[in-house]
Design an enzyme around this catalytic site. Structure first.
Site, PDB file in Angstrom:
ATOM      1  N   ASP A  98      -6.109   7.800   3.805  1.00 55.40           N
ATOM      2  CA  ASP A  98      -5.025   6.846   3.992  1.00 55.40           C
ATOM      3  C   ASP A  98      -4.228   7.330   5.199  1.00 55.40           C
ATOM      4  OD1 ASP A  98      -3.073   4.829   3.397  1.00 55.40           O
ATOM      5  OD2 ASP A  98      -3.583   5.055   1.276  1.00 55.40           O
ATOM      6  N   ASP A 199      -2.292   2.157   6.576  1.00 52.41           N
ATOM      7  CA  ASP A 199      -1.151   1.595   5.863  1.00 52.41           C
ATOM      8  C   ASP A 199      -0.321   0.680   6.776  1.00 52.41           C
ATOM      9  OD1 ASP A 199       0.375   1.995   3.257  1.00 52.41           O
ATOM     10  OD2 ASP A 199       1.963   2.429   4.709  1.00 52.41           O
ATOM     11  N   GLU A 255      -4.566  -2.294   6.490  1.00 53.73           N
ATOM     12  CA  GLU A 255      -3.745  -3.004   5.510  1.00 53.73           C
ATOM     13  C   GLU A 255      -2.785  -3.855   6.325  1.00 53.73           C
ATOM     14  OE1 GLU A 255      -0.677  -2.379   1.833  1.00 53.73           O
ATOM     15  OE2 GLU A 255      -0.389  -1.431   3.760  1.00 53.73           O
ATOM     16  N   HIS A 328      -3.045   0.279  -5.897  1.00 53.38           N
ATOM     17  CA  HIS A 328      -1.880   1.017  -6.406  1.00 53.38           C
ATOM     18  C   HIS A 328      -0.566   0.266  -6.220  1.00 53.38           C
ATOM     19  CE1 HIS A 328      -1.939   1.627  -2.146  1.00 53.38           C
ATOM     20  NE2 HIS A 328      -0.714   2.129  -2.191  1.00 53.38           N
ATOM     21  N   ASP A 329      -0.589  -0.872  -5.524  1.00 56.64           N
ATOM     22  CA  ASP A 329       0.632  -1.673  -5.322  1.00 56.64           C
ATOM     23  C   ASP A 329       0.642  -2.926  -6.183  1.00 56.64           C
ATOM     24  OD1 ASP A 329       1.518   0.023  -3.287  1.00 56.64           O
ATOM     25  OD2 ASP A 329       0.524  -1.151  -1.722  1.00 56.64           O
TER      26      ASP A 329
END
Ligand code: TEU
Length: 551
Positions: A98, A199, A255, A328-329
């Protein structure tokens, strides 16, 4: 090189804090991951995307990085990391890191310098502005509540933070910042990592006018149009591609909050000048509105279909899709898009898996999805840990926009903590996640829903995922077939076909708990590739039934 290797791969996402704790401190760690690699191998995924493991004060669970070249102490050491990477490679698994470079932690050395004075060498590494009439430079609200600007008394200026105030945004217009980021990425590539999930990479270039945003929710102005897909974002990514990405054999995922189809075609253009694929949010954003994501509204199949079909058809031949239901969000897929009541949990989890894995793109499995883990449904605000959830609860209830009881219902539906409860390994204390006290409560349904039980049951959600993954390797049509939506007016069934040469693969999924009429499979011949029901009814799809037939 012929086909890009990531096109027939499946990505498994690990949220390290909640995956497996080897040390007994209640927090998942790197050695815990290494111990469970055979499990992921058994599932059949080929790539692991690891949420951040870098040094961080954990204001946002590692998405606030204070040193990009150190491992978070709670997670272990660089030696542990190297051992994990070697163990992955031994098993033929690839590792995607990430990469959080829209912002750093305010405890990063660069920011600590930057803050010191207006003429510090690092000042321009971040976005500093003068106030306006004794207030913030504009009305932008941060994603985690409050203003997106934080006042610094020492230097009498404000810095921009699109997320929490402990996540100051880097100034990508500064060439030195880009150089630092590219050097750091090169360092990880030389270590042998196989790719990056970037990210909020769509947010690295801001509108230089910094205009006020539309304010319609009684809180702050919406900054999205001025920070997403900004004027230089493609230029910076092309530079990153030339300087780093093109020199290695990587998979890269952006993302991209606020991304449109047109933008996605640039980020993930098949000419390989930027990234391999983007993560878009249109299908997870179909609920919500006035109060942002905070709602208990259920998604409507019509809206979901429209979004999914659009991305499938419009990127065809132009760019590559990421396929995901949760991460995870997001809340748990089976709770949000399926039905997590005991009667339907497994069936609807398998239906969702079928629907997603048979589409065109690279599928993502978020830890626990493969055993049908559900939302946590915490009832007390004290049980929540996520900064976004806690801040929103405070902001909306204090302003009287949503009352406390209603806000708890919203959190139960969409809080990020629903996905962050510990991985349920077995039916022992704390689900076998830790010998200590877990940092966040374990979902009380762990005695029933856990890996051990799934592995013992040949009919489990786990083995169904395993079969879907195998199909991707066996049938070219799953990877390359052209997508076309079917039954586009149906209230209950989501259906599509994939075609390749003379072959046609039909996929139909009943998203409802009722029987639904469906005549798609009436034609002669055809080989059933997978279904979550052993027996079918003529002309009908049973509750949450999914079927894939190859003609
Ligand atoms: O998320 C970015 C993002 O778009 C989020 O604002 C998302 O919309 C939100 O979490 C949904 O409620 C990334 C990471 O995935 C997230 O975990 C981080 O908190 C965030 O960036 C900041 O780094």
């Amino acid at each position: 090189m012929n086909k890009a290797w990531w096109k027939n791969s499946v990505i498994y996402q690990i949220y390290p804090r909640s995956f497996a704790d080897s040390s007994g401190d209640g927090i998942g760690d790197i050695n815990g991951i290494t111990e469970h690699l055979d499990y992921i191998k058994e599932l059949g995924a080929d790539i692991i995307w690891l949420s951040p493991v870098y040094q961080s004060p954990n204001d946002d669970n590692g998405y606030d990085i204070s040193d990009y070249q150190e491992i978070m102490e709670e997670f272990g050491t660089m030696e542990d990391f190297d051992r994990m990477l070697a163990a992955m490679h031994e098993r033929g698994l690839k590792l995607v890191m990430d990469l959080v470079v829209n912002h750093t932690s305010d405890e990063h050395r660069w920011f600590m310098e930057s803050k010191k004075s207006r003429d510090n060498d690092y000042r321009d590494y971040y976005i500093w502005k003068e106030g306006k009439d004794g207030r913030e430079p504009n009305n932008w609200g941060a994603c985690f509540g409050g203003s997106a600007w934080e006042y610094d008394r020492e230097t009498d200026m404000y810095y921009l933070h699109c997320f929490s105030k402990k996540q100051p945004d880097l100034n990508w217009e500064n060439e030195k910042v880009r150089r630092e980021v590219f050097d750091m990425m090169t360092w990880w590539c030389d270590k042998g990592v196989d790719g990056f999930r970037m990210d909020v990479i769509s947010m690295i270039s801001k509108d230089s006018a910094y205009p006020d945003g539309e304010a319609d929710n009684g809180l702050y102005g919406n900054m999205s149009p001025y920070v997403c897909n900004g004027p230089h974002v493609h230029e910076y990514l092309q530079e990153m591609n030339r300087e780093v990405l093109s020199r290695y054999n990587l998979v890269t995922v952006g993302e991209a909050s606020g991304v449109t189809i047109e933008e996605a075609k640039k980020y993930a253009n098949l000419d390989d000048t930027e990234l391999n694929m983007v993560f878009q949010f249109e299908h997870t954003d179909i609920t919500g509105g006035k109060h942002g994501k905070w709602t208990t509204e259920r998604m409507e199949l019509k809206k979901l279909r429209a979004v999914l079909n659009k991305w499938q058809t419009e990127l065809e031949g132009k760019a590559w899709n990421s396929l995901y239901w949760d991460n995870h969000d997001q809340p748990r897929a089976v709770s949000r898009f399926g039905n997590d009541a005991p009667l339907y949990r497994e069936r609807s989890a398998k239906m969702l898996a079928t629907c997603l894995h048979m589409m065109k793109g690279t599928p993502y499995i978020y830890q626990g999805e493969e055993i049908g883990m559900t939302n946590a449904y915490f009832k007390r605000i004290e049980d929540y840990r996520d900064i976004e959830s806690l801040n929103a609860f405070r902001d909306y209830t204090e302003k009287g926009l949503i009352d406390e009881e209603e806000m708890i219902y919203c959190l139960q539906a969409v809080s990020r903590d629903n996905a962050r409860t510990p991985m349920q390994w077995d039916d022992s204390r704390h689900a076998g996640f830790t010998a200590g006290t877990p940092w966040i409560r374990v979902n009380p349904n762990y005695p029933m829903i856990n890996v051990k039980a799934a592995l013992e049951d040949p009919d489990s959600v786990f083995y169904y995922y395993q079969k879907l993954i195998r199909m991707r390797k066996e049938y070219e049509i799953v990877v390359d077939g052209i997508f076309k939506g079917l039954l586009e007016e149906d209230e209950n069934i989501y259906a599509y076909e994939r075609t390749l040469d003379e072959k046609r693969m039909l996929v139909a999924c009943n998203f409802s708990e009722h029987e639904a009429a469906c005549s798609l499979f009436e034609q002669e011949g055809g080989e059933e590739l997978i279904s979550n029901y052993k027996f079918h009814k003529t002309g009908i799809l049973q509750p949450y039934e999914a079927r894939v037939v190859l003609y």
